[in-house]
Design an enzyme around this catalytic site. Structure first.
Site, PDB file in Angstrom:
ATOM      1  N   LYS A   1     -12.682  -1.428   6.496  1.00  0.00           N
ATOM      2  CA  LYS A   1     -11.958  -2.465   7.267  1.00  0.00           C
ATOM      3  C   LYS A   1     -12.553  -2.513   8.781  1.00  0.00           C
ATOM      4  O   LYS A   1     -12.980  -3.442   9.405  1.00  0.00           O
ATOM      5  CB  LYS A   1     -10.637  -2.557   6.975  1.00  0.00           C
ATOM      6  CG  LYS A   1     -10.146  -3.051   5.517  1.00  0.00           C
ATOM      7  CD  LYS A   1      -9.069  -2.539   5.026  1.00  0.00           C
ATOM      8  CE  LYS A   1      -8.819  -2.768   3.516  1.00  0.00           C
ATOM      9  NZ  LYS A   1      -8.094  -2.153   2.871  1.00  0.00           N
TER      10      LYS A   1
ATOM     11  N   TRP B   1       0.650  -1.220   0.063  1.00  0.00           N
ATOM     12  CA  TRP B   1       0.031  -0.008  -0.188  1.00  0.00           C
ATOM     13  C   TRP B   1       0.806   1.322  -0.013  1.00  0.00           C
ATOM     14  O   TRP B   1       0.446   2.053  -0.650  1.00  0.00           O
ATOM     15  CB  TRP B   1      -0.868   0.029   1.303  1.00  0.00           C
ATOM     16  CG  TRP B   1      -2.092  -1.191   1.101  1.00  0.00           C
ATOM     17  CD1 TRP B   1      -2.209  -2.202   1.704  1.00  0.00           C
ATOM     18  CD2 TRP B   1      -2.967  -1.183  -0.003  1.00  0.00           C
ATOM     19  NE1 TRP B   1      -3.472  -2.905   1.168  1.00  0.00           N
ATOM     20  CE2 TRP B   1      -3.883  -2.202   0.100  1.00  0.00           C
ATOM     21  CE3 TRP B   1      -3.314  -0.362  -1.254  1.00  0.00           C
ATOM     22  CZ2 TRP B   1      -4.994  -2.744  -0.799  1.00  0.00           C
ATOM     23  CZ3 TRP B   1      -4.437  -0.477  -1.918  1.00  0.00           C
ATOM     24  CH2 TRP B   1      -5.172  -1.897  -1.893  1.00  0.00           C
TER      25      TRP B   1
ATOM     26  N   ASP C   1      -1.560   6.476   6.446  1.00  0.00           N
ATOM     27  CA  ASP C   1      -2.856   5.680   5.859  1.00  0.00           C
ATOM     28  C   ASP C   1      -3.291   4.448   6.962  1.00  0.00           C
ATOM     29  O   ASP C   1      -2.449   3.468   6.929  1.00  0.00           O
ATOM     30  CB  ASP C   1      -2.332   5.148   4.601  1.00  0.00           C
ATOM     31  CG  ASP C   1      -3.540   4.044   4.024  1.00  0.00           C
ATOM     32  OD1 ASP C   1      -4.444   4.077   4.429  1.00  0.00           O
ATOM     33  OD2 ASP C   1      -2.954   3.601   3.017  1.00  0.00           O
TER      34      ASP C   1
HETATM   35  C1  LIG Z   1      -7.528  -1.486   1.686  1.00  0.00           C
HETATM   36  C2  LIG Z   1      -6.231  -0.564   1.870  1.00  0.00           C
HETATM   37  C3  LIG Z   1      -6.312   0.416   0.911  1.00  0.00           C
HETATM   38  C4  LIG Z   1      -7.283   0.529  -0.379  1.00  0.00           C
HETATM   39  O1  LIG Z   1      -8.185   1.073   0.048  1.00  0.00           O
HETATM   40  P1  LIG Z   1      -9.343   1.577  -0.837  1.00  0.00           P
HETATM   41  O2  LIG Z   1     -10.362   2.351   0.173  1.00  0.00           O
HETATM   42  O3  LIG Z   1     -10.135   0.228  -1.562  1.00  0.00           O
HETATM   43  O4  LIG Z   1      -8.945   2.312  -1.887  1.00  0.00           O
HETATM   44  C5  LIG Z   1      -5.242   1.405   1.031  1.00  0.00           C
HETATM   45  N1  LIG Z   1      -4.351   1.255   1.970  1.00  0.00           N
HETATM   46  C6  LIG Z   1      -4.319   0.174   3.039  1.00  0.00           C
HETATM   47  C7  LIG Z   1      -3.365   0.216   4.220  1.00  0.00           C
HETATM   48  C8  LIG Z   1      -5.408  -0.666   2.914  1.00  0.00           C
HETATM   49  O5  LIG Z   1      -5.474  -1.695   3.850  1.00  0.00           O
END
Ligand SMILES: *Cc1c(COP(=O)(O)O)cnc(C)c1O
Length: 360
Positions: free
Chosen positions: A196, A102, A172
């Protein structure tokens, strides 16, 4: 009705009381005579839902008054672009600490808008650790330092905020948002997709320090300019109303459960249960350095990868779903977000023991 234990990495499990509340509200939200899906986002009903969700988020995370909370769309992936568009300002570069896929994607996207320096990476270690802070090559002129506190695919998590001096820290938190207390004041910006730990897909949360907004590049789409979003109270256009509402119910649930300190301790116990078992035997293995192991996503491999399909089949039959690992690393991955009860982890460990005993 039969609910299974859902170990999916995302969208992930939601707390049962939240789903039950959604069900109860679905046709007639508190006497409104309609579903939240059908309401005007400018009406007083939805405005109250929106305001209460923000107030609860602020309380849970103790968000300081000089931070804005933005309810956006596009997922974390869209933020990979919106962050440099909004935060680079007069600067030309930002630092990225890459501890998994990511972070790699975030840096690549930022490279379209400026220079994304890789200040540190654990790529050589196949993303099984967090590079020692002393080894990071930070640029004091960078617009910000970007980290991924929890790398969902590799199962690597920061245990504390790295010190980046006066350069704002951008994080993030898609996969560990609200999984434990964090000191928001140590960050310039925290963001994450909701699906999540927070609620349904479609909602993206951004918590940003006020002085960092108002510097968007002129080419930034208007609805993604943080200053405009903040001034428009995240309603420049139609927001993801239903996801926002469900996220609000998740925040209420977190408060009922005792807040992020209690949730954080519970998550630590859940993770310890799984790692302690994995470390106690030779059939399953987790490659991540112990100090950097994620409490949200636990990847593990079987000693014999030919047994993977049987393991998954048996797990599904036992009511344990979503355990297939990401294709980038293979094996298995148990995502044990806030909504996964300890009983789910206990059931997984029992299944793993039995599988190893009969097939190992
Ligand atoms: C799932 C995830 C993403 C992508 O997320 P989207 O909302 O599908 O764009 C980005 N960073 C991390 C750490 C993730 O777990």
């Amino acid at each position: 009705m039969s609910r299974i234990f859902n170990f999916s990495a995302g969208p992930g499990a939601l707390p049962l009381p939240v789903l039950e509340q959604v069900q109860a509200d679905l046709l007639d939200w508190r006497g409104a005579g309609m579903s939240v899906m059908e309401m005007s986002h400018r009406g007083k009903e939805f405005m109250s839902i929106a305001a209460e969700a923000e107030a609860d988020l602020r309380e849970l995370m103790a968000v300081p008054a000089n931070y804005k909370v933005l309810f956006m769309q596009g997922g974390a992936t869209a933020q990979f672009a919106f962050i440099p568009m909004n935060l680079l300002g007069d600067k030309t570069s930002a630092d990225y600490v890459v501890t998994g896929d990511w972070g790699k994607k975030a840096a690549k996207e930022a490279g379209k808008y400026g220079t994304a320096n890789i200040a540190a990476t654990s790529a050589a270690e196949k993303f099984t650790c967090i590079p020692d802070r002393a080894s990071w090559k930070l640029d004091p002129n960078a617009a910000y330092v970007h980290i991924t506190p929890n790398e969902t695919i590799h199962g690597v998590e920061f245990t504390e905020e790295p010190d980046t001096g006066t350069v704002p820290l951008v994080a993030d938190m898609s996969s560990n948002f609200m999984s434990r207390p964090v000191d928001v004041s140590k960050y310039g910006l925290i963001y994450g997709g909701a699906q999540k730990n927070i609620g349904p897909a479609g909602l993206t949360l951004v918590i940003v320090r006020e002085d960092l907004i108002g510097h968007a590049k002129p080419t930034t789409p208007g609805v993604f300019d943080y200053k405009a979003v903040a001034e428009g109270e995240s309603m420049l256009n139609t927001p993801p109303c239903f996801s926002w509402y469900v996220a609000g119910l998740v925040f209420k649930w977190l408060k009922t459960e005792g807040g992020l300190t209690v949730i954080g301790e519970r998550n630590a116990r859940k993770a310890a249960l799984l790692y302690d078992y994995i470390d106690s035997q030779d059939f399953y293995r987790n490659p991540v350095s112990k100090a950097d192991r994620s409490r949200m996503n636990v990847p593990f491999t079987l000693a014999n990868a030919e047994l993977d399909a049987d393991f998954l089949k048996g797990a599904n039959a036992a009511g344990l779903s979503g355990l297939k690992g990401h294709r980038a690393v293979g094996g298995m991955r148990a995502s044990i977000y806030n909504a996964m009860p300890i009983e789910g982890v206990q059931a997984l460990v029992s299944y793993m023991k039995e599988f190893a005993r009969t097939r190992g």
